[in-house]
Structures are given as structure tokens and as C-alpha cells.
Design an enzyme around this catalytic site. Sequence first.
Site, mmCIF file in Angstrom:
data_model
loop_
_atom_site.group_PDB
_atom_site.id
_atom_site.type_symbol
_atom_site.label_atom_id
_atom_site.label_comp_id
_atom_site.label_asym_id
_atom_site.label_seq_id
_atom_site.Cartn_x
_atom_site.Cartn_y
_atom_site.Cartn_z
ATOM 1 N N THR A 11 0.967 4.937 5.067
ATOM 2 C CA THR A 11 0.429 3.880 5.935
ATOM 3 C C THR A 11 1.557 3.012 6.476
ATOM 4 O O THR A 11 1.539 2.596 7.637
ATOM 5 C CB THR A 11 -0.584 3.016 5.146
ATOM 6 O OG1 THR A 11 -1.583 3.872 4.595
ATOM 7 C CG2 THR A 11 -1.259 1.997 6.046
ATOM 8 N N ALA A 12 2.560 2.763 5.645
ATOM 9 C CA ALA A 12 3.691 1.928 6.064
ATOM 10 C C ALA A 12 4.447 2.555 7.230
ATOM 11 O O ALA A 12 4.928 1.854 8.119
ATOM 12 C CB ALA A 12 4.632 1.707 4.901
ATOM 13 N N GLU B 14 9.984 -10.050 -2.017
ATOM 14 C CA GLU B 14 9.175 -11.264 -2.055
ATOM 15 C C GLU B 14 9.463 -11.997 -3.353
ATOM 16 O O GLU B 14 9.906 -11.412 -4.322
ATOM 17 C CB GLU B 14 7.697 -10.912 -1.871
ATOM 18 C CG GLU B 14 7.426 -10.375 -0.467
ATOM 19 C CD GLU B 14 6.001 -9.907 -0.226
ATOM 20 O OE1 GLU B 14 5.108 -10.745 -0.192
ATOM 21 O OE2 GLU B 14 5.801 -8.683 -0.076
ATOM 22 N N GLY C 230 0.833 -1.205 0.000
ATOM 23 C CA GLY C 230 0.000 0.000 0.000
ATOM 24 C C GLY C 230 0.861 1.246 0.000
ATOM 25 O O GLY C 230 1.964 1.250 -0.543
ATOM 26 N N SER C 231 0.365 2.303 0.649
ATOM 27 C CA SER C 231 1.044 3.592 0.557
ATOM 28 C C SER C 231 2.186 3.710 1.557
ATOM 29 O O SER C 231 2.170 3.087 2.614
ATOM 30 C CB SER C 231 0.048 4.727 0.792
ATOM 31 O OG SER C 231 -0.248 4.808 2.177
ATOM 32 N N GLU D 66 5.639 -3.328 0.726
ATOM 33 C CA GLU D 66 5.741 -3.058 -0.712
ATOM 34 C C GLU D 66 4.931 -1.801 -0.974
ATOM 35 O O GLU D 66 3.708 -1.815 -0.852
ATOM 36 C CB GLU D 66 5.221 -4.275 -1.505
ATOM 37 C CG GLU D 66 5.751 -4.300 -2.926
ATOM 38 C CD GLU D 66 4.891 -3.513 -3.883
ATOM 39 O OE1 GLU D 66 5.264 -2.363 -4.212
ATOM 40 O OE2 GLU D 66 3.848 -4.030 -4.298
#
Length: 489
Positions: A237-238, A470, A233-234, A255
Site C-alpha cells: 500500500t505504501a 516518529e 500499514g503494508s 511505518e
Amino acid sequence: PTMAHSKALLVLENFIGGKFVPCSSYIDSYNPSTGDVYCRVPDSGREEVEAAVKAAKDAFPIWSSKSPLERSQILNKLADLIEHDLEAFAQAESKDQGKTITFARTVDIPRAVHNFRFFASSILHHVTECTEMPAMGCVHYTSRAPVGVAGLISPWNLPLYLLTWKIAPAIACGNTVVAKPSEMTSVTAWMMCKLLEKAGVPPGVVNVVFGTGAKAGEALVCHPDVPLISFTGSTLTAQRITEKSAPHCKRLSLELGGKNPAIIFDDADLSQCIPTTVRSSFANQGEICLCTSRIFVQRGIYSEFLKRFVEEAKKWKTGNPSDPTINVGALISKEHLEKVRNYVKKAQAEGARVLCGEGVDLLALPPGNQKGYFMLPTVIAEVKDESCCMQEEIFGPVTCVVAFDTEEEVIKRANGVKYGLAATVWSSNVGRVHRVAHKLQSGLVWTNCWLVRDLNLPFGGMKASGIGREGAKDSYEFFTEVKTITIKH
């Protein structure tokens, strides 16, 4: 809403411990192509997450003690069941997300199936290490074990595709999971839950809790019994996830966004480069973290490139996502459409030229889609590198085209943003391709192509584009705990 109104809506339920569980409160989910509410999504919080984590913890001893082969067979069965319902999943994804039915059919759902098959296979081929110290009379070896409950938070742009990219490796390695899809695109995750029992996934191995990041996501990230968090996500937010999970020393895989450059040298094959770069700019409405949003073109071919690129972009048809002839569907939400449009307005205010799309060309929509969140593919030229349109992730069908002179200059400019996820390089000079690829601060570099993925290889970004990678080996390392054992004989 009246009872009659709410009856017509699809109502989702959380999936906890192998059962569908109703929620006490719900949030509206919109069909982006019509602007209407069509689905109610549980507004889960601490209580629901608590129940899901407990179910996952209880299921862990049995699931983690199964052999890789047993888990592999179950993953393959789940892949078969999703593939069997591919059309229903594609229709649901398109309606819920706004993407074209063609994209959902050919990209999203096949990739979700492939994610399960890929990890079902790769889990059988991981080997541990061993070293000897004859002089010390010692042998060392490693063993790997699943960690426990994994918290998986996935975004709204490629809903089932990115959710399964997390679930598949997590459970293949023997972990159990609590997943939280985006509240804007929860339908296909809910549909997948209906197939889990039939595939042989024991109750509690996969739990799905629906709701917002602020409530459900936060509860999951803060839960002391969830040692792993994988988030897509953004970047904003991370940062919050990192802060909230720090007291628990959780392991994070993040990611995040991209501001991905395409670098087009004057010896590029434009017959390949132009259609691919149109696709890399506007596929899935530009709502892919890997989309190209800064196009650097060498001055010698700049005007020809621009003319041909705009011609191709104008051929892309925007409209009802369920129409198979459409290339561009609806953006995810009214707010997001407004945000993307504002970037175009800012560019114009700064003196950039909008060559096609937003505010320049007429968007004609079918009667049923007049209230949908649509936008034409938009090409902006003459943007300054320091403009927010060249620095910030727009995440819509907007791309900026600028000219450059030298290789050295373009590398510096391409690297001059906070992100470093993906880049594309177009040139027929092999030496140059390698040189530039090495110097770009980017987790992925595609040359003379875009979005060709081998799931064996690491996927992820540098700088503000994320932490961790990943892929076959990388996901295995993330989702397992390694132990070094020394034996003296």
C-alpha cells in the site's frame, strides 16, 4: 438485510466539521471472534474526503494560531475523557478487532491515552535554533510552523493506539487532520469523535472519514490540499501511496511491515528470554509490526530452547477474547486467517517441522466462537532462510526457530530480508550486545527485553520497513515546516 436486522447493527457515521454525517453507502464490519457482521461502516469516497478536507482547511487558521499551551490543555482533556471511558473503549476494541480484552485494557487504550498526554507535554518543550556570525554582523534563527491539513491513515491491528499516535502530534503542532482508520476496525475512532467537542477541540480540527483504502484512502492521498500523509500499514500500500502522492510532492511518513529477528546467544538468561520471546511472537495474535517471527538460537542451547519455548507456547490459551484468562484472541478476518494458515502449509510442504499449533494441536472453542477466526500459537523449526516463511511478513501467531553457530553468521542471516523494523538480542555479554546492535539493519533493537518504548525516541524502520521516524522530536519535525531567518544588523 431486513430492517429488523439492520436495526440491531451498530451504524457508524463520518465525523466532519464537528458533526456526525451519514453516508450514502456502507460496508459490513465483522466481529472476528464470532464471524458475524456487527457493524456498518461508511463506504466513503471523493465527496466525503472533499468535505472533510474543506472543514480541516477552514479550521486551520484558528487552530494553528492557538498557543502550544492552549492546544496542550485540550489534548490533556481529551486524554482524561478517554481514560474515564477506558473500559468501554477496551470492550469495543476487543469486539471489533478480535484481540483479548486483557490486551485492549492493558495495552491499546492506556497507550492511546498516553499518546495524547505525551504530546500535550512534549509540544511545550520544543525549542528552535539560533546561530550568530559576528564578523558578518548577522544572526540566524529558525522558526517552525504547522503545515496545514494532515492525512492520517491507520491500520487494523492496534486501531486506537496507532490512530492517536498520529492525531496527537499532528494537532499538538497546530495542524488539522483528516483521518481514515481501517474499515475493519473503525468503532473506537468513532467513539473518540464523540469526546472531541467536550475536550474543547474546535469543529474541523479532527475529521474522521471511514472507508476502504482503495476509495477513501486514495481520495485523501490524491487531494491537492493535503500536504502531509502519515501511513501505517503494508509495504505494498505504501508503494501506491508514494506513487499517487508524488505529483503533489507530499511529505510522507511510512511505518510498514517487519520480519523481525530475535537472536539468542548461548549465554542468554532463558528464564527471562523464553517468556518474553513467546510474548514477542504471539502477543495480539502476532498482529503487531514489531512481533518476532524469526528466532535464531545458538546451537549449544538450541534443543533446550526449542523444548522450553514450545512448552510455554502451548500454555497460551486461545479463545473468546472477552474471557480474561485468554492469551490469544481471533485474527482480524477470514481472509487473513486463510493467508496465515497457508504459510504454515507452505512450510510443511518444504519439509519444515511444525512443533505445535496449526494442524498439530486441537483447537477447542466455546460454542459461540466456533465460526470465529482463531488459530493456535504455531512454532515451526527447520525452515530454510530462503523460505517465504522466513522472508515474508506473516502477521499472525506463527514464528520460525532456527539454529546458528557464530555471531558473524547470525548478523548476516538476520539482515538477509527486505525488512528492517525491529530486532531483539539476548545475551549477558555487554560487548556482544553493543556489537550486534550496531550491525543489525533495524530501526529498533531491544536487548534482553521487548517492546519497551520511550516515546521521546525515534520509532520507525529501515529498508522496506518504512520512511521517516516518529517520536517527540521526529514527529515535531514531520508535522511542522521549518524556516531559517537571517537578520543583518
